[in-house]
Motif scaffolding. Structure first.
Motif, PDB file in Angstrom:
ATOM      1  N   SER A  27       1.091  -1.354   0.119  1.00  0.00           N
ATOM      2  CA  SER A  27      -0.004   0.137   0.242  1.00  0.00           C
ATOM      3  C   SER A  27       0.731   1.448  -0.052  1.00  0.00           C
ATOM      4  O   SER A  27       0.362   2.149  -0.639  1.00  0.00           O
ATOM      5  CB  SER A  27      -0.820  -0.329   1.300  1.00  0.00           C
ATOM      6  OG  SER A  27      -0.307   0.607   1.825  1.00  0.00           O
ATOM      7  N   LYS A  51       0.346   3.659  -5.911  1.00  0.00           N
ATOM      8  CA  LYS A  51      -0.625   4.841  -6.134  1.00  0.00           C
ATOM      9  C   LYS A  51      -2.071   4.438  -5.963  1.00  0.00           C
ATOM     10  O   LYS A  51      -2.513   3.617  -6.645  1.00  0.00           O
ATOM     11  CB  LYS A  51      -0.450   5.698  -7.213  1.00  0.00           C
ATOM     12  CG  LYS A  51       0.853   6.395  -7.334  1.00  0.00           C
ATOM     13  CD  LYS A  51       1.187   7.285  -8.739  1.00  0.00           C
ATOM     14  CE  LYS A  51       2.308   7.747  -8.208  1.00  0.00           C
ATOM     15  NZ  LYS A  51       2.556   8.183  -9.803  1.00  0.00           N
ATOM     16  N   PRO A  52      -2.885   4.607  -5.966  1.00  0.00           N
ATOM     17  CA  PRO A  52      -4.236   4.190  -5.312  1.00  0.00           C
ATOM     18  C   PRO A  52      -4.686   3.063  -6.627  1.00  0.00           C
ATOM     19  O   PRO A  52      -5.717   3.029  -6.479  1.00  0.00           O
ATOM     20  CB  PRO A  52      -5.222   5.852  -5.724  1.00  0.00           C
ATOM     21  CG  PRO A  52      -4.516   6.598  -4.798  1.00  0.00           C
ATOM     22  CD  PRO A  52      -3.252   6.568  -5.616  1.00  0.00           C
ATOM     23  N   TYR A  53      -4.715   4.097  -8.095  1.00  0.00           N
ATOM     24  CA  TYR A  53      -5.506   2.717  -9.672  1.00  0.00           C
ATOM     25  C   TYR A  53      -4.008   2.433 -10.065  1.00  0.00           C
ATOM     26  O   TYR A  53      -4.422   1.348 -10.815  1.00  0.00           O
ATOM     27  CB  TYR A  53      -5.400   4.141 -10.030  1.00  0.00           C
ATOM     28  CG  TYR A  53      -3.620   5.045 -10.612  1.00  0.00           C
ATOM     29  CD1 TYR A  53      -4.174   6.260  -9.929  1.00  0.00           C
ATOM     30  CD2 TYR A  53      -2.875   4.177 -11.410  1.00  0.00           C
ATOM     31  CE1 TYR A  53      -2.916   6.493 -10.490  1.00  0.00           C
ATOM     32  CE2 TYR A  53      -2.467   4.851 -11.696  1.00  0.00           C
ATOM     33  CZ  TYR A  53      -2.222   6.048 -11.232  1.00  0.00           C
ATOM     34  OH  TYR A  53      -0.466   7.247 -11.532  1.00  0.00           O
ATOM     35  N   GLU A  54      -2.666   1.902  -9.216  1.00  0.00           N
ATOM     36  CA  GLU A  54      -2.002   0.633  -9.153  1.00  0.00           C
ATOM     37  C   GLU A  54      -2.736  -0.818  -8.695  1.00  0.00           C
ATOM     38  O   GLU A  54      -3.397  -0.800  -7.728  1.00  0.00           O
ATOM     39  CB  GLU A  54      -0.731   1.347  -9.235  1.00  0.00           C
ATOM     40  CG  GLU A  54      -0.903   2.648  -9.728  1.00  0.00           C
ATOM     41  CD  GLU A  54       0.961   3.295  -9.652  1.00  0.00           C
ATOM     42  OE1 GLU A  54       1.348   4.284 -10.738  1.00  0.00           O
ATOM     43  OE2 GLU A  54       1.336   2.740  -8.072  1.00  0.00           O
ATOM     44  N   GLY A  85      -6.889  -0.947  -0.554  1.00  0.00           N
ATOM     45  CA  GLY A  85      -7.413  -0.067  -1.972  1.00  0.00           C
ATOM     46  C   GLY A  85      -6.498  -0.461  -3.022  1.00  0.00           C
ATOM     47  O   GLY A  85      -7.222   0.040  -4.232  1.00  0.00           O
ATOM     48  N   LYS A 111      -3.446  -0.427 -13.267  1.00  0.00           N
ATOM     49  CA  LYS A 111      -2.368   0.169 -13.924  1.00  0.00           C
ATOM     50  C   LYS A 111      -1.718  -0.819 -12.967  1.00  0.00           C
ATOM     51  O   LYS A 111      -1.093  -0.462 -12.008  1.00  0.00           O
ATOM     52  CB  LYS A 111      -1.860   1.676 -13.851  1.00  0.00           C
ATOM     53  CG  LYS A 111      -0.275   2.237 -14.650  1.00  0.00           C
ATOM     54  CD  LYS A 111      -0.200   2.950 -15.089  1.00  0.00           C
ATOM     55  CE  LYS A 111       0.694   3.164 -15.542  1.00  0.00           C
ATOM     56  NZ  LYS A 111       1.108   4.851 -16.064  1.00  0.00           N
TER      57      LYS A 111
END
Lengths: 341, 341, 341, 341
Positions: free
Chosen positions: B70, B74-77, B99, B132
């Motif tokens: 974590s 990054k949040p979308y990885e 997340g 991603k």
């Protein structure tokens, strides 16, 4: 340099260490499903004279707080705490990291929350454009060593039940609260007044470990899933069970709390006699004397402590902490040292 | 009943316990800032012959994985793992709870990830409507006891560097991998091939503890904030330092890994001689023999183990695990027991 | 009953609606990659006289705030806001839901944050046991209609740069701020003083939509992934582009801001003449008159408004809001109505 | 170039646009509490012949999925979906960003989930070391245009009720499913078989908007808090109400679904006659013809579409999508164009 910096400077009480040594080569199941954990939970429930509770053993305080609170709340629900509450200031946003706001309800002189603070928060949070306050977080002792009276705790508990809030109590230093002069809250009161609370081990004689007690039935289901989900399910869980078993199979937990309070009292009396005042009157194992800065400087050369805050231009508040491990001779030395300044 | 169920059934190796006992009443700073932790980190860096790394001590494996991953993403990885990867299946969604998606990249016979699996995932994730992929998660040994060769690890590392991915290695049982027959990856290779990895203590002789090694400079900043934010900053951090210091001040870590492998080898040889086959060929401390169900039943009456899966109608795969604490006589007894069936 | 309750009671300005109608059957790519969005971004950059910015169109304010802030911060980093800041009180914990603490830095009379408040927060947050303050959130106008002067904004910007903090500005009602009497901050100042900010459409004449402007290069990468990750990537993105294109292809945005301010001014002057005072002096489209409770009761029978707070036993503060859509006759009627009471 | 790329290339159906224009200057309350929203919810409940449901209007599909699923699940609970499920692949980890794992249950030829897939997942998830599967996600039509039969949906629903799972259905293109040849699921079946589902507007004639229908009483409480908490509470909520009111006050929603299917059927028939095959047989508004790569190249010069995947070395699968807005002449032109190649 002797340290009055905190109550986790040393390892564990000898009896606890011995129990760990003795059981070292036994084979047990992992993750807290072993007999030591089961037995420790039974001992705790017996001491509380309260059987309808689930007891879970976790490693540390922040971990326990975040696992419990994130389990108890829905995504939009928030915790209420005083501004100095541990979850509000000293857990690096651990509660928020699980998605929940901590509402700072009041900035109080004595570090205690009152029902009126809760009522005020509720009055301000009235619709879906704001978080829904749902859990009240307090610690006993508070961050500044003060303790709640039974009537104060009862008043908070009543307020919570009236408004359908959960009352959660952080007992990182519960041993000290339970044994403080003037304390009138028995261990057996906690499960009756709180929805959940934890009995601290780390700061009360154990190597590590906190016993989370969940009393409200609606909060019990699947809690072990939450523990694992937060990375808090301890592989060699029996280590926690062994320690709490030792602390609660007789009165060791209380003896250690009592001893740490006695050492703090001795320090407090000595400092008072030496002519100094305190930021707050505390009967537990944290005291907050105010010293002139030149005295602080001299103390710094000989002792470890925490600089709590500046009182004014010329004086500072120190935090001195005692524990089960405090060396009484060092307490006496400190007072003598102070008197000789 | 003797247990071959896992490698965390007992406490700690005697030397580790002794070191803890010896230092018990010393006062140190908390949260891993003490000299034991500093020294242990130095020892580990020396053993790795790699100085430019940050070493952090955490309590458990899932905790280490979730804190590290974590922090790195990054949040979308997302993380890439094989379907059997520990973070994908046995951590109760702990990574997702922070997340991040775990992409199940392949269902492999040997539990190993290959560069081609990574390439396939990358080819499928091409725009902002998908996560991603950014971190590759592997463990060595894998969940089924197999080990990566140096060329395999190098190939993964090259693939990650080519595609700007982080390579993160879970070393919960690294001692066993390091000492396996056929292993050609030295401890010194890990910091050179991985961006971060952890050296497991819990399953390799310690009471608890994992040493997270962060090699990639871009991942180092403020990492202690992340540890605290996840409730993983251990108050009496020196307990972790003391244990890793003992494991790495000489070759204890390797000796324990070697011993656990030897015990597994002895079991494996005995089971083979008794005429049984294995689900997979493993040189580490987990082996997966296939037994007829009636044999399994008899074993159940005398030993603890994990039922891994059903092989077919009449046969089952068992997981047997050895450790630093395995009693060699019990291994011999098991083989005799098997031969007598 | 006429409503002065908010500035999103009606649909969109006629020109915006016409542009949507006109383009209705055109086929464009989805998710904001169409020519309308590209052109609208260009117009905005031209109006800002600042080319090195990324412009993203999102649907709503809370959505924009949470997507931006969660993208800009690492897990342990926090946002600083005044206690009345929208993200602190009126977004149902949306920022915390993404894992980040909002630090309430000050309780200010005028709703404005000052550099000294930031400095105080920084002084209190010194190690890894506390969150790391990293982003400063302000809105212009503030929640109570006041505006920052250029020197005030510059001072905040300087403070942020000095301490390596991001300055993020919520411009939900930016049109009103830009056109307020006494405003000396040009649109071109914003990208130069802020790291990111948004230009509000929802409350400034559009059906919906906020234009997020990211100026700091380090915050730009992969931002569209964050938008999608938060469910905020709008399928028919061109609808946002069309609206902002219309607002910024000439001076419509400013004209609407100016009109809404003029209506508020007219209301304010009338109320003042009628002998009433205000909670705060505001030059933007929100005003906060104080009325005796019996007057409030009569207003309630004829107008919609927001009851802001009780001033004292006998008086209440109302929030009256005007907009691009306010009917000037209704403003006149309200004043007449007030004078007739 | 005409586009068959998706069903959100144009704005909204004329009747919807007209309704928005007509109501443009009306003043209403914000955030979906207006009469249009209330009335639209009533119309939907009437069309479903099911009154005991809560209807909430959100802006987009990913937003609706993440708000609903994160609201319905406890932290350690997970969603089950097929590998191609929208939440599993095309939402950039939006569900995981709210903390929940999406379990990829099966890789199915027809994009449909079956009860046996659910049973398999349940059998594999047996204790607290794994997530707890709790919600089943399906979409109708599926990602590849296929539709569930009533008996299939009933079987899933029965399986969910048996195992105490929530059945959640993504109806982004529900209009198309409802009107497909061979469909035998009435709108009135959905609230009876699902715990929650959404009726898609964005892809079915509206500018934007999805109507989330919550049928299970245990999931209804405080849902608006969740919407706001996720930044999804739309300020001018009436815009969503107006659109759904128009779609459901008579049969417009069904007419648009029917039209889009007819256009797809016409395309499909033409392509079939021209001698091409399909990846999958779909009766809804997405079709997946297989063309030789040289044909694809020529199509590319004249039409927009989505390249779905490579079928083999020489052939590719295209996705062609029709909608309420598809120009029938362009469909005819495409077929003629294909025949002329």
């Amino acid at each position: 340099m002797y340290s009055f910096k905190n109550d986790y400077s040393e390892g564990a009480h000898k009896r606890i260490l011995d129990a760990m040594i003795k059981s070292n080569m036994e084979q047990t199941d992992g993750y807290g499903t072993d007999d030591y954990c089961l037995k420790a939970a039974e001992y705790i429930k017996n001491k509380m004279d309260y059987n309808d509770a689930d007891v879970h053993f976790l490693v540390g305080g922040t971990q326990t707080n975040l696992t419990a609170i994130s389990s108890f709340l829905k995504p939009y629900e928030a915790a209420i705490a005083v501004s100095t509450g541990h979850i509000n200031t000293h857990e690096t946003g651990a509660i928020e990291a699980t998605g929940h706001k901590v509402i700072s309800a009041a900035d109080t002189y004595d570090g205690k929350l009152q029902a009126c603070h809760i009522e005020k928060v509720l009055a301000e949070h009235t619709d879906e454009h704001m978080v829904k306050p749902k859990l009240v977080y307090i610690s006993n002792p508070t961050e500044i060593g003060t303790i709640y009276s039974k009537s104060e705790l009862k008043s908070l508990s009543d307020c919570c039940r009236k408004h359908n809030l959960f009352l959660y109590l952080d007992g990182a230093r519960l041993a000290s609260a339970l044994c403080a002069d003037g304390n009138d809250i028995a261990l057996s009161d906690y499960p009756r007044l709180c929805d959940a609370f934890y009995i601290g081990g780390t700061k009360c004689g154990a190597l590590m470990g906190e016993a989370l007690v969940i009393c409200n039935n609606s909060l019990k289901e699947d809690f072990r899933y939450n523990i694992k989900n937060k990375g808090a399910l301890f592989a060699k869980g029996r280590l926690l069970g062994i320690q709490f078993l030792e602390l609660f199979k007789d009165n060791l937990y209380f003896e250690l709390g009592d001893f740490s309070n006695k050492m703090a009292k001795k320090l407090k009396d000595g400092i008072t006699k030496a002519g100094y005042k305190f930021m707050i009157d505390s009967d537990t194992n944290q005291i907050f004397p105010i010293f002139p800065n030149d005295i602080v400087k001299k103390i710094s050369n000989n002792y470890n402590y925490t600089l709590w805050k500046k009182e004014d231009e010329n004086n500072s508040v120190l935090r001195l902490v005692t524990s089960w491990a405090t060396d009484e001779t060092e307490v006496e030395n400190f007072i003598e040292f102070l008197n000789n300044l």
